[in-house]
Design an enzyme around this catalytic site. Structure first.
Site, PDB file in Angstrom:
ATOM      1  CG  ASP A  28      -1.765  -1.240   1.359  1.00 17.99           C
ATOM      2  OD1 ASP A  28      -2.340  -1.676   0.346  1.00 17.99           O
ATOM      3  OD2 ASP A  28      -1.811  -1.801   2.470  1.00 17.99           O
ATOM      4  CE  LYS A  53       3.535  -2.592  -4.588  1.00 20.21           C
ATOM      5  NZ  LYS A  53       2.894  -2.285  -3.295  1.00 20.21           N
ATOM      6  CE  LYS A  91      -0.689   7.875  -5.730  1.00 25.46           C
ATOM      7  NZ  LYS A  91      -0.780   6.921  -4.601  1.00 25.46           N
ATOM      8  N   GLY A 132      -4.168  -4.296  -4.760  1.00 25.14           N
ATOM      9  CA  GLY A 132      -5.044  -3.268  -5.312  1.00 25.14           C
ATOM     10  C   GLY A 132      -4.244  -2.022  -5.606  1.00 25.14           C
ATOM     11  CG  HIS A 133      -1.163  -1.781  -7.860  1.00 22.81           C
ATOM     12  ND1 HIS A 133      -0.255  -2.387  -8.694  1.00 22.81           N
ATOM     13  CD2 HIS A 133      -0.825  -2.155  -6.605  1.00 22.81           C
ATOM     14  CE1 HIS A 133       0.602  -3.090  -7.976  1.00 22.81           C
ATOM     15  NE2 HIS A 133       0.264  -2.973  -6.710  1.00 22.81           N
ATOM     16  CB  THR A 134      -5.782   3.338  -6.064  1.00 25.12           C
ATOM     17  OG1 THR A 134      -6.414   2.283  -5.319  1.00 25.12           O
ATOM     18  CG2 THR A 134      -6.801   4.422  -6.384  1.00 25.12           C
ATOM     19  NE  ARG A 166       6.055 -32.139  -6.315  1.00 23.51           N
ATOM     20  CZ  ARG A 166       6.818 -31.785  -5.285  1.00 23.51           C
ATOM     21  NH1 ARG A 166       7.496 -30.661  -5.322  1.00 23.51           N
ATOM     22  NH2 ARG A 166       6.914 -32.555  -4.228  1.00 23.51           N
ATOM     23  CD  GLN A 180       0.405  -8.729  -1.728  1.00 28.04           C
ATOM     24  OE1 GLN A 180       1.239  -9.457  -2.228  1.00 28.04           O
ATOM     25  NE2 GLN A 180      -0.863  -8.864  -2.004  1.00 28.04           N
ATOM     26  CB  THR A 210       1.474 -12.257   0.757  1.00 29.84           C
ATOM     27  OG1 THR A 210       0.521 -12.723  -0.205  1.00 29.84           O
ATOM     28  CG2 THR A 210       2.825 -12.049   0.092  1.00 29.84           C
ATOM     29  CB  THR A 253     -10.426  -5.958   1.919  1.00 27.68           C
ATOM     30  OG1 THR A 253      -9.491  -5.104   2.618  1.00 27.68           O
ATOM     31  CG2 THR A 253      -9.677  -7.138   1.316  1.00 27.68           C
ATOM     32  N   GLY A 254     -11.311  -2.768   1.457  1.00 24.51           N
ATOM     33  CA  GLY A 254     -11.907  -1.662   2.190  1.00 24.51           C
ATOM     34  C   GLY A 254     -11.589  -1.684   3.670  1.00 24.51           C
ATOM     35  NE  ARG A 277      -4.294   0.380   2.709  1.00 19.31           N
ATOM     36  CZ  ARG A 277      -4.410   1.162   1.654  1.00 19.31           C
ATOM     37  NH1 ARG A 277      -4.156   2.459   1.757  1.00 19.31           N
ATOM     38  NH2 ARG A 277      -4.772   0.668   0.486  1.00 19.31           N
TER      39      ARG A 277
END
Length: 351
Positions: free
Chosen positions: A13, A16, A18, A40-42, A140, A225, A240, A302-303, A306
Site C-alpha cells: 500500500d 506503487k 501511481k 489493489g493498485h489505485t 504440485r 504488496q 503473503t 477489501t476496504g 489499515r
C-alpha cells in the site's frame, strides 16, 4: 536493455500503482510478477479513478504492452471483470495484455479451504483463496491456465482436486459448500468457457519478454504488496504466500537476475499495514483513527482500515539492502501536513 523493478519497502500500500503508471510513459512493457487479486493498485488519471487488481497499471498508458507472469495466481473471473470494465471505460486491453499459460488458477475451493483453515483470522488474509492456491502450486497439485483449454482434461483434474478438498472438509467435520459432482461439472464448463475467451491472450511470456529485452525495449517489473509481506523475508507468519521482493521478478517472469539492473523502492512517509502481525511504530488507537480518516487509509481491495504508524527507518534500511534498491520514492508526504512534530524510528530496543 535491462529491466527495472518496482518494489514496496514496507507492508504494501505504498503507492506503487501511481509510480508504475508514471514510469510507464518511458517503458515499452509492464510485467506483473507475483501475487493475485489481493493486490489493489489505485491510479487517478484524467479525473478518473482506476483500481487494478491483476492487470498491470501500465495498461492505462496508450501503446504499453502488459504481461501477467507465471508467478501470479489468477482468478480468471476477476480478470474478466477487470478487462470488461477497462474496455467499457475506453482503455483497450485486447492485443495489449499477455497471460502466462503457466500461471496457476484460483478456484472457488481455494476460498473454501482458506475459510476452513481460518487463514483470514490467523493471518489476516483477504479471503481471495490466494494462500491455498500457492499451497497447491508448491504441493504440485495446482491447475495452470493452459490446462483450462482442454475441458475433458480439466474435468479430470477438478475431480481429483475436489476429492482431496472433500477429504480435508471431512477431517474438519464439515461438508463442502457444494457437492463434488456438481462443482466438477459446473466449473469444468465455466472455466473452459472463460479460458476460450482468454485464449488469444495466452502466450509464452518468458520468450516475449526475453525477445523484447534483446531488441532493446524497456521492461518495468511490477510486484504486489511490500517487502515485509514476502514469504521468506517478511514478518513471518504474517505474510503473503508469494515473493514480494525484487528477486521475485526473476522467477515470476523468467528473467535472469543480471537483467534486473535497476530497482526502485516505494515507501510512504509513514507506515501502514493490513492484517495481523508486528508493527513497532503503530499509533495509539485514538491517533490512528483520526489519521486513518485524514489519510484515506483503507484497503483498495477489501476496504479494511489499515493500521497506521510513524515512519520506520529500520524497516526501510533493511528493505533497501535485501532488494538492492538504488532509488527510493517517498509518497504521501502531504498527509503529514498539520503535525507540529514527527517521530521516526531509527533503532529498536528490546522490551
Amino acid at each position: 536493455m535491462p529491466a527495472t523493478v518496482i518494489v514496496g519497502c514496507q507492508w504494501g500500500d505504498e503507492g506503487k500503482g501511481k509510480i508504475v503508471d508514471y514510469l510507464s510513459g518511458r517503458m515499452d512493457w509492464v510485467a506483473r510478477y507475483s501475487g493475485g487479486p489481493n493486490a489493489g493498485h489505485t491510479v487517478k488519471l484524467g479525473g478518473e479513478i482506476f483500481v487494478l487488481h491483476l492487470i498491470p497499471s501500465g495498461i492505462l498508458r496508450p501503446g504499453i504492452r502488459c504481461v501477467i507472469g507465471n508467478g501470479v495466481v489468477l482468478d480468471i473471473d476477476h480478470l474478466l471483470e477487470e478487462i470488461n470494465s477497462l474496455e467499457k471505460r475506453g482503455v483497450g486491453v485486447l492485443g495489449r495484455v499477455f497471460l502466462s499459460g503457466a500461471a496457476h488458477i484460483i478456484f472457488p475451493y481455494h476460498r473454501w479451504v482458506e475459510e476452513l483453515q481460518r487463514q483470514d483470522v490467523r493471518v489476516g488474509t483477504t479471503r481471495r483463496g490466494i494462500g491455498p492456491a500457492y499451497q497447491d502450486k508448491m504441493g504440485r497439485n495446482g491447475i495452470r491456465l493452459l490446462e483450462l483449454l482442454d475441458r475433458r482434461w480439466l474435468r479430470e483434474r477438478l475431480d481429483g482436486e475436489l476429492a482431496r478438498v472433500e477429504t480435508l472438509h471431512a477431517a474438519y467435520g464439515r461438508p463442502m459448500p457444494q457437492s463434488r459432482q456438481e462443482a466438477r461439472e459446473t466449473w469444468s464448463r465455466h472455466f473452459s468457457s472463460v479460458a476460450a475467451f482468454l485464449e488469444p491472450m495466452i502466450a509464452d511470456t518468458v520468450t516475449l519478454l526475453q525477445d523484447a529485452l534483446d531488441r532493446g525495449e524497456r521492461v518495468l517489473c511490477e510486484g504486489s504488496q511490500g517487502t515485509f509481506l514476502d514469504i521468506d523475508l517478511g514478518t513471518y507468519p504474517f505474510v503473503t504466500s508469494a515473493p514480494t521482493t525484487a528477486g521475485g521478478a526473476a522467477t515470476g517472469l523468467g528473467l535472469a537476475p543480471r537483467q534486473l539492473t535497476k530497482v526502485i523502492g516505494i515507501a510512504k512517509a509513514y507506515t501502514t499495514r493490513v492484517g495481523n502481525g508486528p508493527m513497532p511504530t503503530e499509533f495509539a488507537p485514538a491517533l490512528a483513527d483520526r489519521f486513518r480518516r485524514q489519510a484515506g487509509e483503507f484497503g483498495a481491495t477489501t476496504g479494511r482500515p489499515r493500521r497506521c504508524g510513524w515512519l520506520d527507518l529500520v524497516l526501510l534500511r533493511h528493505a533497501v539492502r535485501v532488494n538492492g534498491i538504488q532509488e527510493v520514492c517517498l509518497t504521501k508526504l502531504d498527509v503529514l501536513r498539520g503535525f507540529r512534530s514527527l517521530k521516526i524510528a531509527t533503532a529498536y530496543r528490546r522490551g
